[in-house]
Motif scaffolding. Structure first.
Motif, PDB file in Angstrom:
ATOM      1  N   ALA A 201      22.557   2.362  21.615  1.00 53.72           N
ATOM      2  CA  ALA A 201      21.871   2.505  22.902  1.00 53.72           C
ATOM      3  C   ALA A 201      21.094   1.246  23.267  1.00 53.72           C
ATOM      4  CB  ALA A 201      20.929   3.708  22.859  1.00 53.72           C
ATOM      5  N   SER A 202      20.648   0.487  22.269  1.00 52.90           N
ATOM      6  CA  SER A 202      19.923  -0.757  22.564  1.00 52.90           C
ATOM      7  C   SER A 202      20.836  -1.809  23.193  1.00 52.90           C
ATOM      8  CB  SER A 202      19.303  -1.322  21.282  1.00 52.90           C
ATOM      9  OG  SER A 202      18.315  -0.461  20.779  1.00 52.90           O
ATOM     10  N   GLY A 203      22.114  -1.683  22.995  1.00 47.25           N
ATOM     11  CA  GLY A 203      23.044  -2.635  23.592  1.00 47.25           C
ATOM     12  C   GLY A 203      23.514  -2.258  24.974  1.00 47.25           C
ATOM     13  N   ARG A 204      23.078  -1.113  25.473  1.00 43.47           N
ATOM     14  CA  ARG A 204      23.463  -0.659  26.816  1.00 43.47           C
ATOM     15  C   ARG A 204      22.475  -1.159  27.865  1.00 43.47           C
ATOM     16  NH1 ARG A 204      28.679   1.182  26.475  1.00 43.47           N
ATOM     17  NH2 ARG A 204      28.933   2.423  24.581  1.00 43.47           N
ATOM     18  N   VAL A 205      22.887  -1.087  29.119  1.00 46.99           N
ATOM     19  CA  VAL A 205      22.033  -1.535  30.230  1.00 46.99           C
ATOM     20  C   VAL A 205      20.894  -0.542  30.417  1.00 46.99           C
ATOM     21  CG1 VAL A 205      21.926  -1.958  32.705  1.00 46.99           C
ATOM     22  CG2 VAL A 205      23.887  -2.768  31.393  1.00 46.99           C
ATOM     23  N   TRP A 206      19.670  -1.066  30.395  1.00 46.26           N
ATOM     24  CA  TRP A 206      18.498  -0.233  30.592  1.00 46.26           C
ATOM     25  C   TRP A 206      17.984  -0.285  32.040  1.00 46.26           C
ATOM     26  CZ3 TRP A 206      14.441  -0.271  26.069  1.00 46.26           C
ATOM     27  CH2 TRP A 206      15.058   0.188  24.908  1.00 46.26           C
ATOM     28  N   ALA A 207      18.169  -1.410  32.700  1.00 45.54           N
ATOM     29  CA  ALA A 207      17.608  -1.554  34.053  1.00 45.54           C
ATOM     30  C   ALA A 207      18.490  -2.488  34.875  1.00 45.54           C
ATOM     31  CB  ALA A 207      16.173  -2.084  33.984  1.00 45.54           C
TER      32      ALA A 207
ATOM     33  N   ARG B  36      18.335  -4.867  24.286  1.00 45.38           N
ATOM     34  CA  ARG B  36      17.908  -5.954  23.412  1.00 45.38           C
ATOM     35  C   ARG B  36      17.271  -7.083  24.213  1.00 45.38           C
ATOM     36  NH1 ARG B  36      23.336  -5.144  20.082  1.00 45.38           N
ATOM     37  NH2 ARG B  36      22.590  -3.507  18.690  1.00 45.38           N
ATOM     38  N   ALA B  37      17.660  -7.228  25.484  1.00 48.36           N
ATOM     39  CA  ALA B  37      17.005  -8.217  26.331  1.00 48.36           C
ATOM     40  C   ALA B  37      15.614  -7.735  26.743  1.00 48.36           C
ATOM     41  CB  ALA B  37      17.850  -8.491  27.575  1.00 48.36           C
ATOM     42  N   VAL B  38      15.471  -6.416  26.872  1.00 50.11           N
ATOM     43  CA  VAL B  38      14.173  -5.850  27.246  1.00 50.11           C
ATOM     44  C   VAL B  38      13.211  -5.912  26.072  1.00 50.11           C
ATOM     45  CG1 VAL B  38      12.988  -3.753  27.978  1.00 50.11           C
ATOM     46  CG2 VAL B  38      15.174  -4.372  29.020  1.00 50.11           C
ATOM     47  N   THR B  39      13.645  -5.453  24.920  1.00 48.23           N
ATOM     48  CA  THR B  39      12.851  -5.513  23.695  1.00 48.23           C
ATOM     49  C   THR B  39      13.777  -5.359  22.494  1.00 48.23           C
ATOM     50  OG1 THR B  39      11.143  -4.423  22.360  1.00 48.23           O
ATOM     51  CG2 THR B  39      12.365  -3.037  23.897  1.00 48.23           C
ATOM     52  N   GLY B  40      13.609  -6.218  21.512  1.00 50.95           N
ATOM     53  CA  GLY B  40      14.416  -6.132  20.304  1.00 50.95           C
ATOM     54  C   GLY B  40      13.789  -5.283  19.219  1.00 50.95           C
ATOM     55  N   VAL B  41      12.638  -4.675  19.517  1.00 50.23           N
ATOM     56  CA  VAL B  41      11.917  -3.920  18.489  1.00 50.23           C
ATOM     57  C   VAL B  41      12.696  -2.690  18.005  1.00 50.23           C
ATOM     58  CG1 VAL B  41       9.821  -2.587  18.016  1.00 50.23           C
ATOM     59  CG2 VAL B  41       9.677  -4.776  19.215  1.00 50.23           C
ATOM     60  N   PRO B  42      13.240  -1.830  18.900  1.00 50.33           N
ATOM     61  CA  PRO B  42      13.938  -0.642  18.388  1.00 50.33           C
ATOM     62  C   PRO B  42      15.108  -0.965  17.467  1.00 50.33           C
ATOM     63  CG  PRO B  42      13.446  -0.384  20.726  1.00 50.33           C
ATOM     64  CD  PRO B  42      13.136  -1.802  20.370  1.00 50.33           C
TER      65      PRO B  42
END
Length: 227
Positions: free
Chosen positions: A53-59, A77-83
């Motif tokens: 899910a971190s590799g999907r488009v968030w916004a 991952r562009a939004v935040t790499g923490v998760p």
């Protein structure tokens, strides 16, 4: 309800062996196996969900450029790499839970739970994605004051948080039940392998067979002694 009981059967006495299998012990072992399986499934599934899910488009949004607009998007991952980073930590902790015992297992279980909690909080905190899209707009337009317009969101940040919640659940389960789980590479003594057991005492060493002498030495016996 997952039972928090040991999956390692206790040593059986001669009376217990003669009376046959203990139904209560069998149920306890089954409950312990369920708790181990549940933690492994939840932790592995949760980490997989977070990484995917971190590799999907968030916004998504648009940036004004040359009298027109340019569509922009930002994945997790562009939004935040923490998760994603914490999901990898959680996977490592999930394996390490079975490699340690005692206080070490408690600490690793806590790390597993905290990695899930941190990943969930980070996914929810950065679900908006505006900061990442504003940075993308500034790079695209070469204008540091550029801001994204028409911002929309997807459900993937919340899917990420859901996967992180599974990791958290696995960590809580390890904290609650981990004391009863086995450790990798653990050796459990059998009655036949103890120094004073009848099978060891009944072992006969043939002095004319060198291999018997070596086997006796490996077992810690004196091959020259008399029974």
């Amino acid at each position: 309800m997952v039972g928090c009981v040991s999956v390692v059967p206790p040593p059986r006495t001669d009376d217990a062996a003669a009376s046959g299998p203990d139904p209560a012990a069998g149920r306890d072992q089954a409950g312990g196996r369920r708790s181990v399986a549940a933690a492994l499934l939840l932790g592995a599934l949760g980490a997989t969900v977070v990484l995917l899910a971190s590799g999907r488009v968030w916004a998504r949004g648009t940036a004004a450029i040359g009298g027109g607009s340019l569509p922009l998007s930002a994945d997790g991952r562009a939004v935040t790499g923490v998760p994603a980073a914490l999901a990898i930590v959680g996977l490592a902790a999930l394996v390490a839970v079975f490699a340690v015992r005692g206080r070490g297992r408690l600490l690793v279980s806590a790390l597993l739970a905290l990695s899930g909690l941190g990943a969930a909080l980070a996914a929810l905190a950065y679900a908006d994605g505006r900061e990442a899209l504003d940075a993308a707009a500034a790079r695209t337009t070469a204008d540091t004051a550029a801001r994204v317009a028409g911002l929309t969101h997807t459900a993937w940040p919340y899917v990420t948080a859901g996967g992180a919640a599974l990791i958290l659940t696995a960590g809580v389960l390890a904290l609650w039940c981990g004391h009863a789980w086995p450790a990798m590479g653990g050796r459990y003594e059998r009655d036949g392998g103890r120094a004073g057991s009848p099978s060891r005492r009944a072992a006969v060493v043939d002095p004319d067979r060198p291999e018997d002498l070596w086997k006796a030495l490996d077992r810690g016996e004196d091959p020259t002694g008399t029974p």
